[in-house]
Each structure stands twice: as structure tokens, then as C-alpha cells.
Scaffold this motif. Structure first.
Motif, PDB file in Angstrom:
ATOM      1  N   UNK A 103      36.466  20.870 -11.220  1.00 39.78           N
ATOM      2  CA  UNK A 103      34.701  21.403 -11.754  1.00 39.78           C
ATOM      3  C   UNK A 103      34.827  22.269 -12.518  1.00 39.78           C
ATOM      4  N   UNK A 104      35.266  23.488 -11.623  1.00 41.65           N
ATOM      5  CA  UNK A 104      35.243  24.754 -12.579  1.00 41.65           C
ATOM      6  C   UNK A 104      35.669  25.249 -13.858  1.00 41.65           C
ATOM      7  N   UNK A 105      36.945  24.500 -13.435  1.00 46.01           N
ATOM      8  CA  UNK A 105      37.647  24.805 -15.237  1.00 46.01           C
ATOM      9  C   UNK A 105      37.286  23.828 -16.074  1.00 46.01           C
ATOM     10  N   UNK A 106      36.347  22.822 -15.596  1.00 44.06           N
ATOM     11  CA  UNK A 106      35.662  21.224 -17.174  1.00 44.06           C
ATOM     12  C   UNK A 106      34.639  22.999 -17.226  1.00 44.06           C
ATOM     13  N   UNK A 107      33.560  22.963 -16.739  1.00 44.89           N
ATOM     14  CA  UNK A 107      32.177  24.486 -16.379  1.00 44.89           C
ATOM     15  C   UNK A 107      32.918  25.377 -17.394  1.00 44.89           C
ATOM     16  N   UNK A 108      34.195  25.709 -17.355  1.00 45.33           N
ATOM     17  CA  UNK A 108      34.304  26.759 -17.607  1.00 45.33           C
ATOM     18  C   UNK A 108      34.211  26.794 -19.444  1.00 45.33           C
ATOM     19  N   UNK A 111      31.219  24.885 -21.351  1.00 48.06           N
ATOM     20  CA  UNK A 111      29.961  25.589 -21.453  1.00 48.06           C
ATOM     21  C   UNK A 111      30.684  26.771 -21.474  1.00 48.06           C
ATOM     22  N   UNK A 112      31.319  27.442 -21.007  1.00 45.59           N
ATOM     23  CA  UNK A 112      31.637  28.651 -20.395  1.00 45.59           C
ATOM     24  C   UNK A 112      32.616  29.069 -22.359  1.00 45.59           C
ATOM     25  N   UNK A 113      32.932  28.105 -23.150  1.00 48.78           N
ATOM     26  CA  UNK A 113      33.243  28.241 -24.301  1.00 48.78           C
ATOM     27  C   UNK A 113      34.643  29.363 -24.377  1.00 48.78           C
ATOM     28  N   UNK A 114      35.658  28.816 -22.928  1.00 43.18           N
ATOM     29  CA  UNK A 114      36.578  29.531 -22.600  1.00 43.18           C
ATOM     30  C   UNK A 114      37.875  28.866 -23.317  1.00 43.18           C
ATOM     31  N   UNK A 120      42.120  26.987 -16.695  1.00 42.34           N
ATOM     32  CA  UNK A 120      42.315  26.662 -16.043  1.00 42.34           C
ATOM     33  C   UNK A 120      42.262  27.779 -15.177  1.00 42.34           C
ATOM     34  N   UNK A 121      42.764  28.951 -15.208  1.00 37.11           N
ATOM     35  CA  UNK A 121      42.851  30.463 -14.737  1.00 37.11           C
ATOM     36  C   UNK A 121      41.966  30.497 -13.560  1.00 37.11           C
ATOM     37  N   UNK A 122      40.441  30.618 -14.619  1.00 40.94           N
ATOM     38  CA  UNK A 122      39.236  30.578 -14.274  1.00 40.94           C
ATOM     39  C   UNK A 122      39.092  29.444 -12.700  1.00 40.94           C
ATOM     40  N   UNK A 123      39.634  28.266 -12.970  1.00 44.41           N
ATOM     41  CA  UNK A 123      38.578  27.553 -11.982  1.00 44.41           C
ATOM     42  C   UNK A 123      39.928  27.536 -10.868  1.00 44.41           C
ATOM     43  N   UNK A 124      40.463  27.679 -10.954  1.00 43.18           N
ATOM     44  CA  UNK A 124      42.050  27.916 -10.234  1.00 43.18           C
ATOM     45  C   UNK A 124      41.481  29.744  -9.149  1.00 43.18           C
ATOM     46  N   UNK A 302      27.967  33.201 -20.369  1.00 46.15           N
ATOM     47  CA  UNK A 302      28.258  33.231 -18.963  1.00 46.15           C
ATOM     48  C   UNK A 302      27.280  33.408 -17.760  1.00 46.15           C
ATOM     49  N   UNK A 303      26.117  33.587 -18.311  1.00 50.46           N
ATOM     50  CA  UNK A 303      25.153  32.858 -17.025  1.00 50.46           C
ATOM     51  C   UNK A 303      25.002  31.626 -17.017  1.00 50.46           C
ATOM     52  N   UNK A 304      25.118  30.824 -18.057  1.00 53.20           N
ATOM     53  CA  UNK A 304      25.235  29.448 -17.202  1.00 53.20           C
ATOM     54  C   UNK A 304      26.184  29.156 -17.381  1.00 53.20           C
TER      55      UNK A 304
END
Length: 648
Positions: A103-108, A111-114, A120-124, A302-304
Motif C-alpha cells: 500500500x505504501x509503495x502504491x501510494x508513492x 500519489x507521490x509521483x515517484x 518500493x524502497x519508500x514503502x519498505x 508530498x503532502x498528499x
């Protein structure tokens, strides 16, 4: 240079420790003050610049500190707590971790346009819910043991899991050139690292426990040797696979924490002191090292993204992971909201971000500021809301109870007066079922067993206990109980019956003062004296102070022989009265004292005249009402404990 570095280290330690102290005084999460103090000392005023002042030593210093902190967290993971919250904890650290990463990776990504690798690293990294943050929060929030177990186990176990997952993603996508080039080598290395960490951490823990119990290590070397082993294990495991040392030291702490090791209480205490110091230092260093320029990379994406992580992804992951478990909706709601990130998340992001930027991945420059944004947001929002939310959900254990060690006719009457008449939580503990009989029949909550045994320790909910009184006939045993509970309840809330003055003047017969609890009630409230006055018909009385009947009036009216017992405040917090007395009760407080049954008619007449002159209509003003269930009665033969005797 050396002199400046010394001043810098002194400043960091002082800022960290004083932040903890101020946070305790004003009752706010200490982690919030860490962040504020670090930002003010670093980016704002420029007093501390860790990267320039400490240099290359900074990264290994943080890594070794985190290793010790995780080991101490592993020591606090007890198997009996895991059994209470087993299904929920298992889901949170397995299914919950996988769902959180997804879920974190999907959002990044959306939503975060990464880019995908950065997402994937952000979510991990965000799988980590750091114990360096959650444990201080739990210490102040006062959650019940079951709910606290969910957060504590998840935080401590997920810390190395999240770090290893981040390393896996980094090596799979960056160092190995992507999925096609990586093959299965990375996963084989990871599996090997996990096995080595489990064997190394568990094996060294078992070996240390055996050496301690067989007196191969002197007492003064147990704590230093343990810390040395923690650092060695961390270094060896990390050489096999990056960040595998975190898992190894966590396993070592869990194994040692659940072994019967001689001197474990002292080891836990020492490790807690060290951890408090290290948490203070590391958080101040990391926040002071934050470059304000990185914040320029944050935009509305980033805020979103931070909002989605906090309000959507985390609650959804917990809700889905804990379906069909024994977690109730209150626990799921609280755990779904509380997930603060801390040292490990910030440190891992700081290690990987520069390499990703050099590789040219889209969004790599935003990784570090995004992680810090999540850290700041979760620490502030979760730190200030945990206590209020837990009370609203009725998951907090209000520390207003009294633990009484030793059942006797006097303590039974005290427990009955407090529990049945004043509705104070009371727990009477004794190793004699016979001595507990009268209290059980009176409806007092009792616990049969040795209060210092492992079994009884596991069943005690100390979060509900505000103060403790050891009231057996053995002064040395009372002192032993007080020295055991002083670390959990603080010294000013741990009491024992006073000793005789004759013993105080003989150093050979008295327990050393540092080993005792505070003398309770009065200098004349020894075990035998209370026993004698109980059979003389003394009773417990209560009086609520009002504007028309204050503490000075009560002191004039009650018998000069009376013994102050406790003060019950308006918020139902009970404080036992120390011998000699401290503080002054205020209007609204209820005074509990022990006095002879018959009072002089002159005292009654004087009290009535004063009450009439003040137009006091409250029964609490005109007469200190005797507690109806506290009247004296001859103990039946079957209820009479052993004759009181002075045990040495």
C-alpha cells in the motif's frame, strides 16, 4: 578540534536528557521535544552540525546505538505477553508488513509521483514502526498490557524486517541492475542472512545465559559483556548481509529476555538506562543533521502522500491483516492509527538516498525529505493523540490502584474500606490462601501466590497500580518487595510499614536505607502496633474537605492518636500517606485515617458547633463518617493468622 568535539558531545547529551526530563515534567511525549530541540540546535541556530563536526564516525555511531536499542527492546518482549496477543501480533508482523509495503509503495507511485524502484524502497522503509519511538510513547500513555503488546511487538519485530526489506529492494533494483539481472541471488543471500542472524543471535544468547547461571561471569561484568556481545553480533551479521545485524541483536534480546538468568533484573535496569541515553543522543543528532535545503523538494504531491500513508494505507493494512483474529475493534482502531517512525527509518533513507540520486531515479531527491516528513508527522500526531485516543477507547489502564502485599486482619480491613466504600482498585497479594479468606469473602480482589515469583509477575497489571505497600511482619521481606517494584512505580509511591526505633539505632539489625521503601503512615504504624490497635477496636474513617471544613479543622477534631492513611483526590487518584507527612490536602480531597472507635463528647460538640456556624449541611462536614464495612469484629478462629512476631 578535540576540545570542540567534547563540547559538542556534552551539548548533545545534555539537550537529549534534559528534553526527556522536561517532557516528563509537563507530560508530553519526549520524542516531540527531541525533534524540536534537534531542529533548533541544528538547522535553526547552527549550534550543532553533526556531519561536519563528527564526520565519518556519525554513521557507525548511529548504527551501533540502534543495535543496542533494538537489543533492549528484544529484552522487553516476553512470551506471556505474546500469548495474550498472539494471533494479532502474528498477523501484524507477517500479513500486515506485506500489505503495508504494497500500500505504501502504491501510494508513492501514484500519489507521490515517484519512480517504481524509489516507490518500493519508500514503502519498505515505512514498514518500520520504530521501537525507539513507540516504547517511550507507551511508557507515558499507560495502555493496558494487551493493547500495548500489539504496538510493542510490531514495532520491535518490524524494525529489522523493514530494514532488511529495504536492503533487499535496494540490492534487487539498484545494485543488481533490476529484476532481469538480479535473478534469485539476492533472495538466496537474504535467506542465508536471516538464518545466520537467527542462529548467531539465539546461540550467543543461550551461551551467555548459561555462563551467567553457572557463575562463569562475575556480576560486575555481566552488563559490559552483554553489550560487547551485542556489538560483535551486529558487526558480524552486518558483514554477511547489510542490516542483518539488526535482526540478530533483536533475536538475541528476545531469547535472553525469556530465559531464567541470574541477575536479569539488574541487567534490564542497566540496559534501560543506556537505551534512554542512546535514544536521546541519536534523535538529537539526526534531527540536528537535517538539511533545510531538502525540504525544497517537497510539493503538494508530498503532502498528499503523507496524508494517504497516515489516514488510508496504515489503517487499511491493519484492518485487512487482523480480520478474523481475536483483536477487538478498539484495538484495531488504535493500532491502525498509531505507527510512529523513528531512527531506523531516517537512517536507512539517509544511506540509500545518495546512491539513488546518482543513479538518476525519478523522485530519488524526494526520498529523504519524504521519510523525514513522515517521521515528523507521525511523531507529533501520534505522540499527542495516543493518550487521548486510548482513554476515549477505554484501552488505557488508569494508574489509581493500590497493591497491598501481605494479608492480615488490618490490611484486610484497609483493602475492604478502600475497595468497597471508596471504589479504589485494590489488589491484596499473599502466598497463604488461608490469610486471604476474609478478604475474598468481603469482595476484595485478591491474588494468591508469591508476589516476587515469575508467575505472579506475569499476571500483574502494573499500569493500573499507582502505589504499593508492603505490610507483612518481616521488615526484610517488605524491603525486598519495595526494591523490586521501585523501578516500575517510582520511589515516592513504594511504601513499607516502618521499623521500630530500637532497630534503627542498631545497624546490624536494620535493613539499609537505600534498600527500603518509604515508611508508611506514621512512625508508630509498625506491624505489631497496627495488629494491637485493630483488636482494640480502631476503625477507618473518611472525611471530604470542603470550603467550610478544611484540613486544619479535621486535624483539630480527630483523635491525636489517629494515623493518616491516604488522600483520595477528585480524579480518584489515591496517594498513601508517608510517615511524617508531606504535602497539604486541598478542598475536594478525601482524607482516610485510622482512629479509635469512641471519640470524646467535647470533640463532637465542638465540631457540631463549628459546622452549625458555617451552615454546613454535608455529612462529611458535620461528622467524619465511619466506613460501615470497616467496623471492628473479633476474628473467627479460622480467620486468625499466625501470631505476630518480629522476624529478622
Amino acid at each position: 578540534m578535540g576540545h570542540q568535539l567534547s563540547l559538542l558531545l556534552i551539548a548533545i547529551i545534555a539537550i537529549g536528557v534534559f528534553s526527556q526530563w522536561i517532557a516528563w515534567l509537563v507530560r508530553i511525549p519526549a520524542i516531540v521535544l527531541f525533534l524540536v530541540s534537534g531542529v533548533l540546535a541544528g538547522p535553526v541556530f547552527g549550534v550543532i552540525n553533526p556531519t561536519e563536526d563528527i564526520g565519518e564516525v556519525l554513521s557507525p555511531m548511529v548504527g551501533l546505538s540502534v543495535a543496542v536499542i533494538l537489543f533492549e527492546g528484544g529484552l522487553s518482549l516476553r512470551l506471556h505477553e505474546f500469548k495474550e496477543a498472539a494471533s494479532g501480533v502474528r498477523r501484524l508482523v507477517t500479513v500486515g508488513s506485506a500489505l503495508s509495503w504494497a500500500l505504501y509503495s502504491t501510494a508513492a507511485y501514484f500519489v507521490g509521483a515517484l519512480s517504481l524502484p524509489v516507490s518500493l524502497l519508500f514503502g519498505a522503509i515505512l514498514v518500520v514502526t520504530g521501537p525507539t519511538v513507540i516504547i517511550p510513547m507507551l511508557r507515558q500513555a499507560g495502555l493496558n498490557r494487551r493493547t500495548a503488546s500489539y504496538l510493542k511487538w510490531e514495532g520491535i519485530i518490524n524494525d529489522p524486517i523493514g530494514a532488511l526489506l529495504a536492503v533487499l529492494v535496494f540490492q534487487y533494483f539498484v545494485l543488481s541492475g533490476g529484476p532481469g539481472a538480479a535473478g534469485g541471488g539476492v533472495f538466496l543471500d537474504l535467506g542465508l542472512a536471516v538464518i545466520i542472524s537467527l542462529v548467531l543471535g539465539g546461540g550467543v544468547a543461550l551461551a551467555l545465559g548459561w555462563a551467567f547461571n553457572h557463575i562463569w561471569v562475575p556480576e560486575y561484568l555481566k552488563a559490559p559483556l552483554t553489550i560487547a556481545c551485542v556489538l560483535v553480533i551486529y558487526g558480524v551479521a552486518s558483514e554477511v548481509f547489510a542490516e542483518a545485524g539488526l535482526l540478530a541483536v533483536t533475536v538475541m534480546g528476545m531469547v535472553m529476555g525469556n530465559m531464567s538468568i541470574a541477575g536479569m533484573a539488574e541487567l534490564r535496569r542497566f540496559k534501560e538506562y543506556v537505551t534512554v541515553l542512546l535514544v536521546s543522543i541519536v534523535f538529537i543528532v539526526l534531527t540536528a543533521d537535517l538539511d533545510p535545503q531538502v525540504l525544497r523538494h517537497l510539493d503538494w504531491h508530498a503532502a498528499a502522500l503523507v496524508a494517504v500513508v497516515l489516514f488510508v494505507a496504515r489503517p487499511m493494512a491493519v484492518f485487512l491483516a487482523t480480520m478474523f483474529t481475536d483483536m477487538n475493534w478498539r484495538d484495531r482502531l488504535l493500532v491502525g492509527w498509531i505507527a510512529p517512525r523513528g531512527i531506523v527509518a531516517a537512517a536507512v533513507a539517509g544511506v540509500f538516498a545518495p546512491t539513488l540520486i546518482e543513479a538518476g531515479y525519478t523522485g530519488a531527491q524526494q526520498l529523504l525529505p519524504l521519510i523525514f516528513a513522515v517521521v515528523f508527522s507521525t511523531v507529533v500526531l501520534h505522540g499527542f493523540s495516543l493518550g487521548r485516543l486510548s482513554r476515549w477507547l477505554r484501552l488505557s489502564a488508569e494508574p489509581n490502584g493500590v497493591l497491598i502485599v501481605g494479608a492480615s486482619p488490618w490490611t484486610t480491613e484497609l483493602a475492604r474500606a478502600l475497595a468497597n466504600e471508596l471504589h479504589v482498585q485494590v489488589l491484596l497479594v499473599d502466598s497463604s490462601w488461608h490469610r486471604l479468606r476474609t478478604a475474598r469473602l468481603a469482595g476484595v480482589r485478591v491474588l494468591y501466590g508469591e508476589v516476587l515469583s515469575e508467575t505472579v509477575q506475569q499476571s500483574l497489571e502494573l499500569n493500573e497500580i499507582a502505589c504499593m505497600i508492603a505490610a507483612t511482619s518481616n521488615d526484610a521481606y517488605n524491603a525486598l518487595c519495595c526494591s523490586h517494584f521501585v523501578n516500575s512505580l517510582e520511589h515516592d509511591r513504594v511504601f513499607q510499614l516502618p521499623m521500630y526505633d530500637a532497630d534503627e539505632n542498631n545497624d546490624a539489625k536494620v535493613v539499609a536505607r537505600p534498600l527500603r521503601g518509604r515508611p508508611a503512615f506514621s512512625d508508630h504504624a509498625q506491624y505489631e502496633e497496627l495488629w494491637r490497635r485493630h483488636h482494640q477496636g480502631w476503625q477507618f474513617y473518611k472525611t471530604k474537605l470542603t470550603d467550610n471544613y478544611r484540613f486544619d479543622d479535621l486535624k483539630r477534631d480527630r483523635s491525636p492518636e489517629s494515623i493518616p492513611i491516604a488522600v483520595l483526590h477528585d480524579d480518584k487518584t489515591l496517594l498513601l500517606s508517608p510517615a511524617g507527612g508531606t504535602g497539604r490536602p486541598e478542598v475536594g480531597d478525601t482524607i482516610i485515617y485510622y482512629a479509635p472507635k469512641r471519640m470524646d463528647e467535647d470533640r463532637r460538640r465542638a465540631r457540631a458547633e463549628r459546622a452549625e456556624a458555617a451552615n454546613a449541611r454535608s455529612t462529611d462536614v458535620t461528622d467524619p463518617a465511619r466506613l460501615p464495612d470497616a467496623e471492628a469484629r473479633p476474628a473467627r478462629e479460622t480467620d486468625t493468622p499466625e501470631p505476630p512476631s518480629k522476624e529478622s
